[in-house]
Design a protein around this motif. Structure first.
Motif, PDB file in Angstrom:
ATOM      1  N   GLY A  22       0.827  -1.210   0.000  1.00  0.00           N
ATOM      2  CA  GLY A  22       0.000   0.000   0.000  1.00  0.00           C
ATOM      3  C   GLY A  22       0.855   1.251   0.000  1.00  0.00           C
ATOM      4  O   GLY A  22       0.620   2.192  -0.777  1.00  0.00           O
ATOM      5  N   ARG A  23       1.855   1.271   0.845  1.00  0.00           N
ATOM      6  CA  ARG A  23       2.751   2.423   0.942  1.00  0.00           C
ATOM      7  C   ARG A  23       3.488   2.647  -0.373  1.00  0.00           C
ATOM      8  O   ARG A  23       3.524   3.750  -0.915  1.00  0.00           O
ATOM      9  CB  ARG A  23       3.754   2.184   2.082  1.00  0.00           C
ATOM     10  CG  ARG A  23       4.805   3.253   2.231  1.00  0.00           C
ATOM     11  CD  ARG A  23       5.815   2.932   3.336  1.00  0.00           C
ATOM     12  NE  ARG A  23       5.209   2.438   4.565  1.00  0.00           N
ATOM     13  CZ  ARG A  23       5.365   1.200   5.033  1.00  0.00           C
ATOM     14  NH1 ARG A  23       6.122   0.336   4.399  1.00  0.00           N
ATOM     15  NH2 ARG A  23       4.797   0.830   6.149  1.00  0.00           N
ATOM     16  N   HIS A  24       4.078   1.596  -0.909  1.00  0.00           N
ATOM     17  CA  HIS A  24       4.934   1.753  -2.074  1.00  0.00           C
ATOM     18  C   HIS A  24       4.175   1.838  -3.390  1.00  0.00           C
ATOM     19  O   HIS A  24       4.698   2.390  -4.362  1.00  0.00           O
ATOM     20  CB  HIS A  24       5.990   0.655  -2.100  1.00  0.00           C
ATOM     21  CG  HIS A  24       6.957   0.782  -0.967  1.00  0.00           C
ATOM     22  ND1 HIS A  24       7.551   1.986  -0.622  1.00  0.00           N
ATOM     23  CD2 HIS A  24       7.430  -0.132  -0.086  1.00  0.00           C
ATOM     24  CE1 HIS A  24       8.348   1.806   0.403  1.00  0.00           C
ATOM     25  NE2 HIS A  24       8.295   0.528   0.757  1.00  0.00           N
ATOM     26  N   THR A  25       2.955   1.339  -3.430  1.00  0.00           N
ATOM     27  CA  THR A  25       2.151   1.521  -4.644  1.00  0.00           C
ATOM     28  C   THR A  25       1.783   2.991  -4.788  1.00  0.00           C
ATOM     29  O   THR A  25       1.727   3.509  -5.905  1.00  0.00           O
ATOM     30  CB  THR A  25       0.907   0.613  -4.612  1.00  0.00           C
ATOM     31  OG1 THR A  25       1.349  -0.751  -4.551  1.00  0.00           O
ATOM     32  CG2 THR A  25       0.046   0.794  -5.847  1.00  0.00           C
ATOM     33  N   GLY A  26       1.576   3.677  -3.675  1.00  0.00           N
ATOM     34  CA  GLY A  26       1.355   5.135  -3.731  1.00  0.00           C
ATOM     35  C   GLY A  26       2.572   5.864  -4.269  1.00  0.00           C
ATOM     36  O   GLY A  26       2.442   6.788  -5.084  1.00  0.00           O
ATOM     37  N   HIS A  27       3.763   5.458  -3.832  1.00  0.00           N
ATOM     38  CA  HIS A  27       4.992   6.043  -4.384  1.00  0.00           C
ATOM     39  C   HIS A  27       5.062   5.788  -5.891  1.00  0.00           C
ATOM     40  O   HIS A  27       5.369   6.691  -6.674  1.00  0.00           O
ATOM     41  CB  HIS A  27       6.238   5.439  -3.723  1.00  0.00           C
ATOM     42  CG  HIS A  27       6.394   5.764  -2.293  1.00  0.00           C
ATOM     43  ND1 HIS A  27       6.707   4.815  -1.349  1.00  0.00           N
ATOM     44  CD2 HIS A  27       6.298   6.931  -1.613  1.00  0.00           C
ATOM     45  CE1 HIS A  27       6.789   5.384  -0.160  1.00  0.00           C
ATOM     46  NE2 HIS A  27       6.543   6.662  -0.294  1.00  0.00           N
ATOM     47  N   ALA A  28       4.810   4.536  -6.285  1.00  0.00           N
ATOM     48  CA  ALA A  28       4.896   4.168  -7.697  1.00  0.00           C
ATOM     49  C   ALA A  28       3.906   4.960  -8.544  1.00  0.00           C
ATOM     50  O   ALA A  28       4.210   5.338  -9.679  1.00  0.00           O
ATOM     51  CB  ALA A  28       4.659   2.664  -7.851  1.00  0.00           C
ATOM     52  N   ASP A  29       2.742   5.218  -8.002  1.00  0.00           N
ATOM     53  CA  ASP A  29       1.724   5.981  -8.721  1.00  0.00           C
ATOM     54  C   ASP A  29       2.245   7.370  -9.092  1.00  0.00           C
ATOM     55  O   ASP A  29       2.127   7.808 -10.241  1.00  0.00           O
ATOM     56  CB  ASP A  29       0.475   6.085  -7.844  1.00  0.00           C
ATOM     57  CG  ASP A  29      -0.750   6.548  -8.594  1.00  0.00           C
ATOM     58  OD1 ASP A  29      -0.885   6.227  -9.788  1.00  0.00           O
ATOM     59  OD2 ASP A  29      -1.590   7.224  -7.977  1.00  0.00           O
ATOM     60  N   LEU A  30       2.847   8.043  -8.141  1.00  0.00           N
ATOM     61  CA  LEU A  30       3.373   9.391  -8.388  1.00  0.00           C
ATOM     62  C   LEU A  30       4.556   9.374  -9.351  1.00  0.00           C
ATOM     63  O   LEU A  30       4.640  10.210 -10.265  1.00  0.00           O
ATOM     64  CB  LEU A  30       3.797  10.039  -7.072  1.00  0.00           C
ATOM     65  CG  LEU A  30       2.669  10.373  -6.103  1.00  0.00           C
ATOM     66  CD1 LEU A  30       3.243  10.790  -4.758  1.00  0.00           C
ATOM     67  CD2 LEU A  30       1.776  11.455  -6.675  1.00  0.00           C
ATOM     68  N   ILE A  31       5.464   8.429  -9.168  1.00  0.00           N
ATOM     69  CA  ILE A  31       6.640   8.379 -10.032  1.00  0.00           C
ATOM     70  C   ILE A  31       6.231   8.025 -11.457  1.00  0.00           C
ATOM     71  O   ILE A  31       6.702   8.637 -12.421  1.00  0.00           O
ATOM     72  CB  ILE A  31       7.691   7.392  -9.487  1.00  0.00           C
ATOM     73  CG1 ILE A  31       8.170   7.834  -8.098  1.00  0.00           C
ATOM     74  CG2 ILE A  31       8.876   7.292 -10.448  1.00  0.00           C
ATOM     75  CD1 ILE A  31       8.991   6.788  -7.368  1.00  0.00           C
ATOM     76  N   ARG A  32       5.339   7.058 -11.636  1.00  0.00           N
ATOM     77  CA  ARG A  32       4.927   6.662 -12.985  1.00  0.00           C
ATOM     78  C   ARG A  32       4.259   7.823 -13.707  1.00  0.00           C
ATOM     79  O   ARG A  32       4.473   8.034 -14.905  1.00  0.00           O
ATOM     80  CB  ARG A  32       3.998   5.452 -12.944  1.00  0.00           C
ATOM     81  CG  ARG A  32       3.590   4.943 -14.325  1.00  0.00           C
ATOM     82  CD  ARG A  32       4.819   4.549 -15.156  1.00  0.00           C
ATOM     83  NE  ARG A  32       4.509   4.244 -16.528  1.00  0.00           N
ATOM     84  CZ  ARG A  32       4.556   3.014 -17.040  1.00  0.00           C
ATOM     85  NH1 ARG A  32       4.868   1.988 -16.287  1.00  0.00           N
ATOM     86  NH2 ARG A  32       4.305   2.821 -18.311  1.00  0.00           N
ATOM     87  N   GLU A  33       3.453   8.589 -13.004  1.00  0.00           N
ATOM     88  CA  GLU A  33       2.826   9.752 -13.648  1.00  0.00           C
ATOM     89  C   GLU A  33       3.901  10.723 -14.142  1.00  0.00           C
ATOM     90  O   GLU A  33       3.785  11.303 -15.217  1.00  0.00           O
ATOM     91  CB  GLU A  33       1.869  10.459 -12.695  1.00  0.00           C
ATOM     92  CG  GLU A  33       1.105  11.571 -13.361  1.00  0.00           C
ATOM     93  CD  GLU A  33       0.050  12.195 -12.474  1.00  0.00           C
ATOM     94  OE1 GLU A  33      -0.659  13.089 -12.958  1.00  0.00           O
ATOM     95  OE2 GLU A  33      -0.069  11.808 -11.298  1.00  0.00           O
TER      96      GLU A  33
END
Length: 194
Positions: free
Chosen positions: A161-172
């Motif tokens: 949950g924590r790192h999928t949020g990070h990935a969401d921002l970086i991928r955008e």
């Protein structure tokens, strides 16, 4: 099935299942969402950083892959980190995965994550069939109490949950990809080929 009947995508947890089905389903949904966020990138995409953060998608992939094996092999089964981790220079250091990911090719990073998740799925399915979520893990607290398998699954859900949020921002920031879920027809691919 009626023509207009809605069918859940393959990554959705059950609507009404058992405790283990819901926990494993929630974990698999987060795994799928994370995999979609890091899917199909080249080395530059996997090494993109936002602002002053040192977190990259490649670092997140390697970190979560290590967490998969660490959770179910080391914490649950009491085994040492082995296989691809020993070959990759594993160090039990919270920053190693993040710092060393730039040394891996995109193909290596996707293989690490995909392989770790497959191993974890097999270990978890066997463990649930053999003893359920209440069985004790190898890892114990200073007072001698052992964590349950349920606790380890919940810890991995929290980690994703924590790192999928990070990935969401970086991928955008990489290419504008956004969205909570992958498109219904999406299937994981590895590194960008062009």
């Amino acid at each position: 099935m009626a023509e207009n009947e809605w069918v859940s995508p393959w990554w959705e947890p059950p609507i009404a299942g058992s405790d283990s089905e819901h926990l494993v389903g929630a974990l698999d949904r987060l795994r799928t969402t994370f995999r979609y966020k890091v899917d199909g990138l080249d080395a530059a995409g996997l090494d993109t950083r936002i602002g002053k953060s040192s977190i990259t998608l490649g670092g997140l992939m390697k970190h979560l892959a290590a967490n998969e094996d660490y959770m179910f092999n080391v914490k649950f089964r009491g085994l040492p980190m082995d296989g691809p981790w020993v070959e990759n220079g594993w160090r039990d250091d919270n920053d190693w995965e993040f710092n060393s990911a730039a040394d891996n090719t995109p193909e290596e990073l996707y293989a690490l994550w995909d392989g770790a998740v497959e191993r974890s799925r097999q270990t978890l399915a066997t463990a649930i069939a053999d003893g359920g979520l209440d069985q004790p893990a190898d890892i114990s607290w200073p007072d001698g109490q052992h964590a349950s398998l349920r606790r380890l699954v919940c810890d991995l859900i929290e980690e994703y949950g924590r790192h999928t949020g990070h990935a969401d921002l970086i991928r955008e920031a990489v290419d504008g990809r956004v969205g909570e879920d992958p498109p219904r027809e999406w299937k994981p691919i590895a590194a960008k080929t062009s």
